[in-house]
Write a protein that holds these residues in place. Structure first.
Motif, PDB file in Angstrom:
ATOM      1  N   GLY A  26      -0.849   4.070  -5.644  1.00  0.00           N
ATOM      2  CA  GLY A  26      -0.303   3.151  -4.670  1.00  0.00           C
ATOM      3  C   GLY A  26      -0.958   3.247  -3.316  1.00  0.00           C
ATOM      4  O   GLY A  26      -1.643   4.221  -2.992  1.00  0.00           O
ATOM      5  N   VAL A  27      -0.727   2.191  -2.548  1.00  0.00           N
ATOM      6  CA  VAL A  27      -1.158   2.117  -1.157  1.00  0.00           C
ATOM      7  C   VAL A  27       0.063   1.727  -0.352  1.00  0.00           C
ATOM      8  O   VAL A  27       0.768   0.768  -0.692  1.00  0.00           O
ATOM      9  CB  VAL A  27      -2.268   1.065  -0.964  1.00  0.00           C
ATOM     10  CG1 VAL A  27      -2.645   0.927   0.504  1.00  0.00           C
ATOM     11  CG2 VAL A  27      -3.483   1.401  -1.796  1.00  0.00           C
ATOM     12  N   ASN A  28       0.340   2.481   0.714  1.00  0.00           N
ATOM     13  CA  ASN A  28       1.483   2.204   1.581  1.00  0.00           C
ATOM     14  C   ASN A  28       0.979   1.940   2.999  1.00  0.00           C
ATOM     15  O   ASN A  28       0.143   2.674   3.528  1.00  0.00           O
ATOM     16  CB  ASN A  28       2.436   3.403   1.612  1.00  0.00           C
ATOM     17  CG  ASN A  28       3.653   3.125   2.461  1.00  0.00           C
ATOM     18  OD1 ASN A  28       4.549   2.414   2.050  1.00  0.00           O
ATOM     19  ND2 ASN A  28       3.685   3.687   3.672  1.00  0.00           N
ATOM     20  N   TYR A  29       1.493   0.863   3.613  1.00  0.00           N
ATOM     21  CA  TYR A  29       1.211   0.566   5.010  1.00  0.00           C
ATOM     22  C   TYR A  29       2.509   0.750   5.783  1.00  0.00           C
ATOM     23  O   TYR A  29       3.507   0.074   5.504  1.00  0.00           O
ATOM     24  CB  TYR A  29       0.681  -0.856   5.178  1.00  0.00           C
ATOM     25  CG  TYR A  29       0.410  -1.185   6.638  1.00  0.00           C
ATOM     26  CD1 TYR A  29      -0.737  -0.710   7.265  1.00  0.00           C
ATOM     27  CD2 TYR A  29       1.317  -1.935   7.371  1.00  0.00           C
ATOM     28  CE1 TYR A  29      -0.979  -0.983   8.603  1.00  0.00           C
ATOM     29  CE2 TYR A  29       1.076  -2.217   8.713  1.00  0.00           C
ATOM     30  CZ  TYR A  29      -0.069  -1.739   9.321  1.00  0.00           C
ATOM     31  OH  TYR A  29      -0.304  -2.007  10.638  1.00  0.00           O
ATOM     32  N   SER A  30       2.517   1.677   6.742  1.00  0.00           N
ATOM     33  CA  SER A  30       3.713   1.957   7.538  1.00  0.00           C
ATOM     34  C   SER A  30       3.827   0.963   8.683  1.00  0.00           C
ATOM     35  O   SER A  30       2.962   0.912   9.566  1.00  0.00           O
ATOM     36  CB  SER A  30       3.660   3.377   8.095  1.00  0.00           C
ATOM     37  OG  SER A  30       3.664   4.309   7.037  1.00  0.00           O
ATOM     38  N   ILE A  31       4.903   0.177   8.658  1.00  0.00           N
ATOM     39  CA  ILE A  31       5.174  -0.771   9.740  1.00  0.00           C
ATOM     40  C   ILE A  31       5.747  -0.013  10.940  1.00  0.00           C
ATOM     41  O   ILE A  31       5.354  -0.240  12.080  1.00  0.00           O
ATOM     42  CB  ILE A  31       6.153  -1.861   9.262  1.00  0.00           C
ATOM     43  CG1 ILE A  31       5.515  -2.642   8.110  1.00  0.00           C
ATOM     44  CG2 ILE A  31       6.541  -2.786  10.410  1.00  0.00           C
ATOM     45  CD1 ILE A  31       6.457  -3.575   7.394  1.00  0.00           C
ATOM     46  N   THR A  32       6.680   0.880  10.648  1.00  0.00           N
ATOM     47  CA  THR A  32       7.237   1.786  11.665  1.00  0.00           C
ATOM     48  C   THR A  32       7.229   3.183  11.056  1.00  0.00           C
ATOM     49  O   THR A  32       6.783   3.379   9.920  1.00  0.00           O
ATOM     50  CB  THR A  32       8.688   1.400  12.055  1.00  0.00           C
ATOM     51  OG1 THR A  32       9.560   1.695  10.955  1.00  0.00           O
ATOM     52  CG2 THR A  32       8.803  -0.068  12.440  1.00  0.00           C
ATOM     53  N   ASP A  33       7.781   4.144  11.762  1.00  0.00           N
ATOM     54  CA  ASP A  33       7.846   5.504  11.227  1.00  0.00           C
ATOM     55  C   ASP A  33       8.738   5.599   9.989  1.00  0.00           C
ATOM     56  O   ASP A  33       8.584   6.513   9.179  1.00  0.00           O
ATOM     57  CB  ASP A  33       8.362   6.475  12.291  1.00  0.00           C
ATOM     58  CG  ASP A  33       7.326   6.745  13.371  1.00  0.00           C
ATOM     59  OD1 ASP A  33       6.123   6.453  13.136  1.00  0.00           O
ATOM     60  OD2 ASP A  33       7.711   7.241  14.443  1.00  0.00           O
ATOM     61  N   HIS A  34       9.660   4.658   9.820  1.00  0.00           N
ATOM     62  CA  HIS A  34      10.627   4.730   8.718  1.00  0.00           C
ATOM     63  C   HIS A  34      10.587   3.541   7.767  1.00  0.00           C
ATOM     64  O   HIS A  34      11.353   3.502   6.811  1.00  0.00           O
ATOM     65  CB  HIS A  34      12.040   4.884   9.272  1.00  0.00           C
ATOM     66  CG  HIS A  34      12.206   6.097  10.130  1.00  0.00           C
ATOM     67  ND1 HIS A  34      12.182   7.374   9.624  1.00  0.00           N
ATOM     68  CD2 HIS A  34      12.362   6.242  11.461  1.00  0.00           C
ATOM     69  CE1 HIS A  34      12.330   8.252  10.596  1.00  0.00           C
ATOM     70  NE2 HIS A  34      12.441   7.583  11.732  1.00  0.00           N
ATOM     71  N   VAL A  35       9.718   2.557   7.997  1.00  0.00           N
ATOM     72  CA  VAL A  35       9.650   1.359   7.155  1.00  0.00           C
ATOM     73  C   VAL A  35       8.192   1.088   6.804  1.00  0.00           C
ATOM     74  O   VAL A  35       7.315   1.118   7.664  1.00  0.00           O
ATOM     75  CB  VAL A  35      10.257   0.128   7.875  1.00  0.00           C
ATOM     76  CG1 VAL A  35      10.103  -1.123   7.015  1.00  0.00           C
ATOM     77  CG2 VAL A  35      11.720   0.367   8.213  1.00  0.00           C
ATOM     78  N   GLY A  36       7.958   0.819   5.523  1.00  0.00           N
ATOM     79  CA  GLY A  36       6.603   0.521   5.075  1.00  0.00           C
ATOM     80  C   GLY A  36       6.609  -0.502   3.961  1.00  0.00           C
ATOM     81  O   GLY A  36       7.642  -0.793   3.363  1.00  0.00           O
ATOM     82  N   ILE A  37       5.450  -1.052   3.696  1.00  0.00           N
ATOM     83  CA  ILE A  37       5.241  -1.981   2.581  1.00  0.00           C
ATOM     84  C   ILE A  37       4.232  -1.313   1.653  1.00  0.00           C
ATOM     85  O   ILE A  37       3.235  -0.749   2.116  1.00  0.00           O
ATOM     86  CB  ILE A  37       4.686  -3.325   3.075  1.00  0.00           C
ATOM     87  CG1 ILE A  37       5.688  -4.003   4.008  1.00  0.00           C
ATOM     88  CG2 ILE A  37       4.354  -4.234   1.912  1.00  0.00           C
ATOM     89  CD1 ILE A  37       5.151  -5.269   4.647  1.00  0.00           C
ATOM     90  N   TYR A  38       4.490  -1.382   0.341  1.00  0.00           N
ATOM     91  CA  TYR A  38       3.564  -0.723  -0.572  1.00  0.00           C
ATOM     92  C   TYR A  38       3.198  -1.621  -1.742  1.00  0.00           C
ATOM     93  O   TYR A  38       3.928  -2.536  -2.108  1.00  0.00           O
ATOM     94  CB  TYR A  38       4.129   0.600  -1.079  1.00  0.00           C
ATOM     95  CG  TYR A  38       5.418   0.499  -1.870  1.00  0.00           C
ATOM     96  CD1 TYR A  38       5.388   0.376  -3.248  1.00  0.00           C
ATOM     97  CD2 TYR A  38       6.655   0.545  -1.238  1.00  0.00           C
ATOM     98  CE1 TYR A  38       6.555   0.298  -3.979  1.00  0.00           C
ATOM     99  CE2 TYR A  38       7.827   0.470  -1.957  1.00  0.00           C
ATOM    100  CZ  TYR A  38       7.771   0.343  -3.326  1.00  0.00           C
ATOM    101  OH  TYR A  38       8.930   0.253  -4.047  1.00  0.00           O
ATOM    102  N   PHE A  39       2.043  -1.352  -2.315  1.00  0.00           N
ATOM    103  CA  PHE A  39       1.536  -1.999  -3.517  1.00  0.00           C
ATOM    104  C   PHE A  39       1.242  -0.877  -4.490  1.00  0.00           C
ATOM    105  O   PHE A  39       0.513   0.057  -4.161  1.00  0.00           O
ATOM    106  CB  PHE A  39       0.272  -2.797  -3.187  1.00  0.00           C
ATOM    107  CG  PHE A  39      -0.372  -3.410  -4.392  1.00  0.00           C
ATOM    108  CD1 PHE A  39       0.221  -4.462  -5.057  1.00  0.00           C
ATOM    109  CD2 PHE A  39      -1.585  -2.931  -4.859  1.00  0.00           C
ATOM    110  CE1 PHE A  39      -0.378  -5.036  -6.168  1.00  0.00           C
ATOM    111  CE2 PHE A  39      -2.190  -3.487  -5.970  1.00  0.00           C
ATOM    112  CZ  PHE A  39      -1.584  -4.547  -6.623  1.00  0.00           C
ATOM    113  N   GLU A  40       1.825  -0.978  -5.720  1.00  0.00           N
ATOM    114  CA  GLU A  40       1.780   0.167  -6.619  1.00  0.00           C
ATOM    115  C   GLU A  40       1.553  -0.259  -8.068  1.00  0.00           C
ATOM    116  O   GLU A  40       2.487  -0.319  -8.865  1.00  0.00           O
ATOM    117  CB  GLU A  40       3.107   0.921  -6.492  1.00  0.00           C
ATOM    118  CG  GLU A  40       3.141   2.256  -7.154  1.00  0.00           C
ATOM    119  CD  GLU A  40       4.492   2.916  -6.943  1.00  0.00           C
ATOM    120  OE1 GLU A  40       4.732   3.388  -5.823  1.00  0.00           O
ATOM    121  OE2 GLU A  40       5.294   2.922  -7.892  1.00  0.00           O
ATOM    122  N   PRO A  41       0.310  -0.569  -8.453  1.00  0.00           N
ATOM    123  CA  PRO A  41       0.059  -0.857  -9.866  1.00  0.00           C
ATOM    124  C   PRO A  41       0.159   0.428 -10.682  1.00  0.00           C
ATOM    125  O   PRO A  41      -0.100   1.519 -10.173  1.00  0.00           O
ATOM    126  CB  PRO A  41      -1.361  -1.423  -9.873  1.00  0.00           C
ATOM    127  CG  PRO A  41      -1.989  -0.887  -8.632  1.00  0.00           C
ATOM    128  CD  PRO A  41      -0.881  -0.684  -7.629  1.00  0.00           C
TER     129      PRO A  41
END
Length: 173
Positions: A135-150
């Motif tokens: 997976g790849v995670n992009y942190s929007i804030t210190d506690h919230v992120g968006i991830y893509f996980e094939p």
């Protein structure tokens, strides 16, 4: 009976098409050090399938929709971490339960819709799967992120009589 009689001495086919599952969820991530973490949460999954059986003029068309609520438990290993972007690998289990399902069937006789039925699907079984992914995670804030996980997933036979994309390979074997 009209469909059976209408198809006598005709070539009939049965086609089943399972659509790609749609899954979304909210997850919680608990670090166990610099590289290791446990991940859990709650997921919603929608499975849709279509079945057509008979000939062009005498057939039935069925559409099945199942709605699952699930809980994944995963062990994550951070491969690389930057300021906002992280790559990782994980393995885990996912436990799901059907919370609502329907089966709509249209009966076509002599190319005319004769009847439609709608049934509720109930399943008391629990669907369990093993999974692994990158997976790849992009942190929007210190506690919230968006991830893509094939990843890959193996679903165990839940002993249910409900036929889904989850058990396609299990029913063939």
């Amino acid at each position: 009976n009209n469909i059976i009689v209408g198809n006598q001495e005709k070539q009939v086919e049965t086609k089943i098409r399972h659509k790609t599952p749609v899954r979304m969820g909210v997850s919680l991530y608990y670090p166990l050090g610099n590289r290791w973490a446990v991940n859990t949460g709650i997921t919603y999954t929608k499975l849709s399938s279509e079945l057509v059986s008979g000939s062009a003029a005498y057939r039935y068309n069925s559409r099945q929709q199942l709605h699952y609520i699930g809980v994944p438990i995963q062990l994550n290993y951070t491969i690389w971490s930057g300021e906002r972007l992280t790559t990782y690998a994980n393995v885990g289990v996912h436990v799901e339960k059907v919370v609502y399902g329907t089966l709509k069937t249209d009966y076509i006789v002599d190319s005319i819709l004769q009847e439609s039925t709608l049934e509720k699907i109930r399943s008391k079984t629990i669907q369990t799967s093993l999974n692994a992914g990158l997976g790849v995670n992009y942190s929007i804030t210190d506690h919230v992120g968006i991830y893509f996980e094939p990843g890959i997933r193996y679903h165990f036979d839940d002993k249910s009589n409900v036929y889904t994309i989850y058990n396609v390979f299990l029913k063939i074997i």
